[in-house]
Structure formats: structure tokens, C-alpha cells
Design an enzyme around this catalytic site. Structure first.
Site, PDB file in Angstrom:
ATOM      1  N   LYS A 115      39.404  43.041  51.763  1.00 23.60           N
ATOM      2  CA  LYS A 115      40.742  43.021  53.047  1.00 23.60           C
ATOM      3  C   LYS A 115      40.381  44.071  54.087  1.00 23.60           C
ATOM      4  O   LYS A 115      40.572  45.128  54.497  1.00 23.60           O
ATOM      5  CB  LYS A 115      41.828  44.113  52.050  1.00 23.60           C
ATOM      6  CG  LYS A 115      43.294  44.119  52.925  1.00 23.60           C
ATOM      7  CD  LYS A 115      43.304  42.518  53.104  1.00 23.60           C
ATOM      8  CE  LYS A 115      44.611  42.459  53.955  1.00 23.60           C
ATOM      9  NZ  LYS A 115      44.970  40.708  54.272  1.00 23.60           N
ATOM     10  N   ASP A 125      39.630  42.748  38.957  1.00 23.60           N
ATOM     11  CA  ASP A 125      40.493  41.947  38.762  1.00 23.60           C
ATOM     12  C   ASP A 125      41.496  41.382  38.394  1.00 23.60           C
ATOM     13  O   ASP A 125      42.076  40.805  37.294  1.00 23.60           O
ATOM     14  CB  ASP A 125      41.273  44.002  38.243  1.00 23.60           C
ATOM     15  CG  ASP A 125      42.679  43.933  36.638  1.00 23.60           C
ATOM     16  OD1 ASP A 125      42.027  43.069  35.825  1.00 23.60           O
ATOM     17  OD2 ASP A 125      42.878  44.757  36.253  1.00 23.60           O
ATOM     18  N   TYR A 144      40.810  52.789  40.644  1.00 25.50           N
ATOM     19  CA  TYR A 144      41.201  52.449  38.959  1.00 25.50           C
ATOM     20  C   TYR A 144      40.585  54.271  38.363  1.00 25.50           C
ATOM     21  O   TYR A 144      41.487  54.933  37.464  1.00 25.50           O
ATOM     22  CB  TYR A 144      40.617  51.729  38.224  1.00 25.50           C
ATOM     23  CG  TYR A 144      41.434  50.544  38.019  1.00 25.50           C
ATOM     24  CD1 TYR A 144      42.598  50.212  38.549  1.00 25.50           C
ATOM     25  CD2 TYR A 144      40.658  49.776  37.490  1.00 25.50           C
ATOM     26  CE1 TYR A 144      43.376  49.007  38.777  1.00 25.50           C
ATOM     27  CE2 TYR A 144      41.386  48.604  37.429  1.00 25.50           C
ATOM     28  CZ  TYR A 144      42.376  48.486  37.940  1.00 25.50           C
ATOM     29  OH  TYR A 144      43.506  46.580  38.073  1.00 25.50           O
ATOM     30  N   ASP A 185      41.105  37.170  36.571  1.00 26.33           N
ATOM     31  CA  ASP A 185      42.323  36.754  35.606  1.00 26.33           C
ATOM     32  C   ASP A 185      42.954  35.500  36.449  1.00 26.33           C
ATOM     33  O   ASP A 185      43.374  34.854  35.860  1.00 26.33           O
ATOM     34  CB  ASP A 185      43.366  37.570  35.870  1.00 26.33           C
ATOM     35  CG  ASP A 185      43.147  38.924  34.320  1.00 26.33           C
ATOM     36  OD1 ASP A 185      42.126  39.062  34.718  1.00 26.33           O
ATOM     37  OD2 ASP A 185      44.153  39.579  34.065  1.00 26.33           O
ATOM     38  N   ASP A 228      43.966  38.413  50.249  1.00 20.52           N
ATOM     39  CA  ASP A 228      44.670  37.325  50.041  1.00 20.52           C
ATOM     40  C   ASP A 228      44.257  35.883  49.960  1.00 20.52           C
ATOM     41  O   ASP A 228      44.988  34.885  49.418  1.00 20.52           O
ATOM     42  CB  ASP A 228      45.818  37.697  50.785  1.00 20.52           C
ATOM     43  CG  ASP A 228      45.398  38.054  52.459  1.00 20.52           C
ATOM     44  OD1 ASP A 228      43.806  37.638  52.289  1.00 20.52           O
ATOM     45  OD2 ASP A 228      45.986  37.625  53.544  1.00 20.52           O
TER      46      ASP A 228
END
Length: 356
Positions: free
Chosen positions: A191, A247, A141, A251, A223
Site C-alpha cells: 500500500k 493473512d 502483528y 484466506d 486493495d
């Protein structure tokens, strides 16, 4: 004790969910002997309309001068056509960056009264009490270079995901300390099998683990973590991860609880803090008294814990929410079939009354 709080209602339902939370804040301040000074400012789309920028200088200055910021939500379809640097969300990202709010704490807890409201089976979600610690001022970001370019008639967009060792170390310390105060289990999500930045992340977190022998450290690819949150969410105590992964995962975790309208968050730095519900501005229901103010009210509870040093005040807010849920009070997002629904204002008033 004197404290200054900046209120930023923002856009959409932000202007509906913040006033009930402010009433709770003022009530708790009186009860705990806090001389509270409250200022209000503009951010996001509201600031764009008034000042042509999503983060006016006066808002940033007020945020820097405050002990804590309470934010509603930013964004909406009205501003979607603007260039990237002018969008309402840039105001939120700017606050995080300028206040150095590098640690985002997002608890996901299933209130027993709402176990049936989750999209998963009640026996899967019952007892969930986890905390996502998300790095907030680095990663994709904020990484450079970034942008859009055209070469030989082909458009290309690019962003950079980067983390330095000090950035990883400071967020990992926050997560280890949080786990130490809970059930002493920390899962670092990355990852590392594909991304060099994640390989560094895993190495740094693993090395820091030696300083916390009382915390059980594990590692998981993002994942798999997304799958495990749905398959067996109670295995998690504290999750620490990067900005992008955090993020998404937080959620996802919110939906385990029945509604994103129930989850608060705290964004912490060195000397500054911002508190906000994790949901967006929900323009489709804005102005209709349909929003759920509980996440914002619980965010006020987190403010009293982390900024004011009063965890007993946070516990008081949580008990009040429990009492209200026990009465069967439900906003639209957490109401089951056939259950009576109440509005944002009424839910806020009921929680306020239940504080006593």
C-alpha cells in the site's frame, strides 16, 4: 535419514485432522527410508487448560529440538474472554517468533474435480495455481509499541506496522526463488501510495529484482490485489506481501479453490519449519467427524518437500488426493448439492489407501 517431528493437534478440529495426516506421514517415511521420531505436545487452548499458558516451555523446547512441527489449529470461544497475552493464538504467534519462521508459503490450487465447488464461476477458477508468500514474524502483528490506553475517559487501541530493510529483503528472496522455480512471475503487494512502510517495501523489492532478471516483477496495491484475485485469479503466479496483507489475501485465495479445508501451508525459517492447514479450529463442528483433513495431509506433503528434501513425496500425496476426489469422495465443505458426504476419518483413510 533420521527426522524428529513434533505434533501439536491444538484445539477444536485440530484433534481430528491431525491423526489422519500423521498416518500419511508415517506411511511416506517408511516408503522413503526415513527413521521418523514423533513427539506430541500442547499448544493454544489445550495448553492453557493444562498449564495456564498457551505456549508451555516444554512445548517450545520440543519445537526447537524438532526438524519440523505439524500443527492442527488453535483457539475457540471457550477462551475468548481471556486477556490478550493469554489467548490461544499467542501460542501460535510465539512459535512463529521463537522459531524465526519468517516465510509463510500458502499455495492455492484448484483441483479440477472441485472447480464447481468454488463460489466463483468454474471458467474463472479453472486452472488456478498460485502461491502466496507471506512475511510472518514482522509487521503489525509484532510491531511495538502496541496496546490499549485510556486518556480523558476515551479508550484507544494502537498497533505499529514496521519493517526493516533486512526483513523485507529476506522474504523477497524467498518469493523470487519460488517464482524462479514456477512460472517466473512475481507480484509484490503493498500500500505504497499511503503507507511509508509500504513505500520502503516496494523500493527494496524493486531493487532486489535486478538480481532476478529471469523473473517478471510487478507491483500492486493491496486493495486492487484483493479485487483482482476475484476478477482474474489466473494472472497470479507468486504473490509476496506483508504479514497483515498476506493473512487476508491468502484466506481470500483459499475460497477460490472451493474450501479453506483444502489449503496447506509451510512456515519456514533458518533451521526450523512448521506445517499447518490455513483454517482455524472450527469449534462449531469439532468432535462431529465433519472436518476436512486434506489441508493437513497436503501440509505433510509440503513437509517432505521443504524439510526432508523429497518433492517426489509431496507429488505422491497430491496424486493420492486427486485419486480420491476422482472417486467422488467429498467431505461436507466440498460436497455439492445431492453429493454423498463422508467424514474426516474416512477421507483420511481413503487418501492413505490411495498413496499406493
Amino acid at each position: 535419514m533420521s527426522r524428529r517431528v513434533l505434533i501439536l493437534p491444538g484445539d477444536g478440529i485440530g484433534r481430528e485432522i491431525v491423526p489422519p495426516a500423521v498416518k500419511v506421514m508415517e506411511h511416506l517415511a517408511r516408503a522413503h527410508g526415513i527413521d521418523l521420531s514423533i513427539d506430541e505436545g500442547l499448544v493454544g487452548g489445550a495448553a492453557l487448560d493444562a498449564h495456564g499458558t498457551p505456549l508451555p516451555d516444554e512445548t517450545l523446547k520440543a519445537a526447537l529440538d524438532a526438524d519440523a512441527v505439524l500443527l492442527g489449529a488453535v483457539g475457540g470461544p471457550k477462551w475468548e474472554g481471556l486477556e490478550h497475552t493469554k489467548k490461544p493464538e499467542r501460542g501460535l504467534l510465539g512459535l512463529r517468533k521463537e522459531l524465526s519462521l519468517f516465510a509463510n508459503l500458502r499455495p492455492a490450487r484448484v483441483f479440477p474435480q472441485l472447480a464447481a465447488a468454488s463460489s466463483l464461476k468454474p471458467e474463472v477458477v479453472a486452472g488456478i495455481d498460485l502461491l502466496v508468500v507471506r512475511e510472518l514474524t514482522g509487521g503489525v502483528y509484532f510491531g511495538q509499541p502496541r496496546g490499549l490506553e485510556t486518556e480523558d475517559g476515551v479508550r484507544r487501541g494502537f498497533n505499529t506496522m514496521a519493517y526493516s530493510e533486512p526483513e523485507i529483503t529476506r522474504i523477497a528472496k524467498v518469493a523470487f526463488e519460488a517464482a524462479r522455480g514456477r512460472r517466473q512471475a512475481l507480484c509484490s503487494v503493498d500500500k505504497a501510495n499511503v503507507l511509508e512502510v509500504s513505500a520502503l517495501w516496494r523500493e527494496v523489492v524493486a531493487g532486489l529484482g535486478a538480481d532476478y532478471p529471469d523473473v517478471q516483477l510487478s507491483h500492486m496495491y493491496v486493495d486492487n490485489a484483493a479485487m483482482q484475485l476475484v476478477r482474474w485469479p489466473r494472472q497470479f503466479d507468486v504473490i509476496v506481501t506483508s504479514n497483515l496483507f498476506g493473512d487476508i489475501l491468502s484466506d481470500e485465495a483459499s475460497m477460490l479453490t472451493g474450501s479453506i479445508g483444502m489449503l496447506p501451508s509451510a512456515s519456514l525459517g533458518e533451521g526450523h519449519a512448521m506445517y499447518e492447514p490455513i483454517h482455524g479450529s472450527a469449534p462449531d463442528i469439532a468432535g462431529q467427524d465433519l472436518a476436512n483433513p486434506v489441508a493437513t495431509i497436503l501440509s505433510v506433503g509440503m513437509m517432505f518437500r521443504y524439510t526432508f528434501g523429497l518433492p517426489e513425496a509431496e507429488a505422491r500425496v497430491e496424486r493420492a488426493v486427486q485419486r480420491v476426489l476422482d472417486t467422488g469422495a467429498r467431505t461436507a465443505d466440498i460436497a455439492g448439492a445431492g453429493e454423498k458426504r463422508i467424514g474426516c476419518r474416512e477421507m483420511g483413510e481413503r487418501v492413505l489407501s490411495a498413496l499406493d
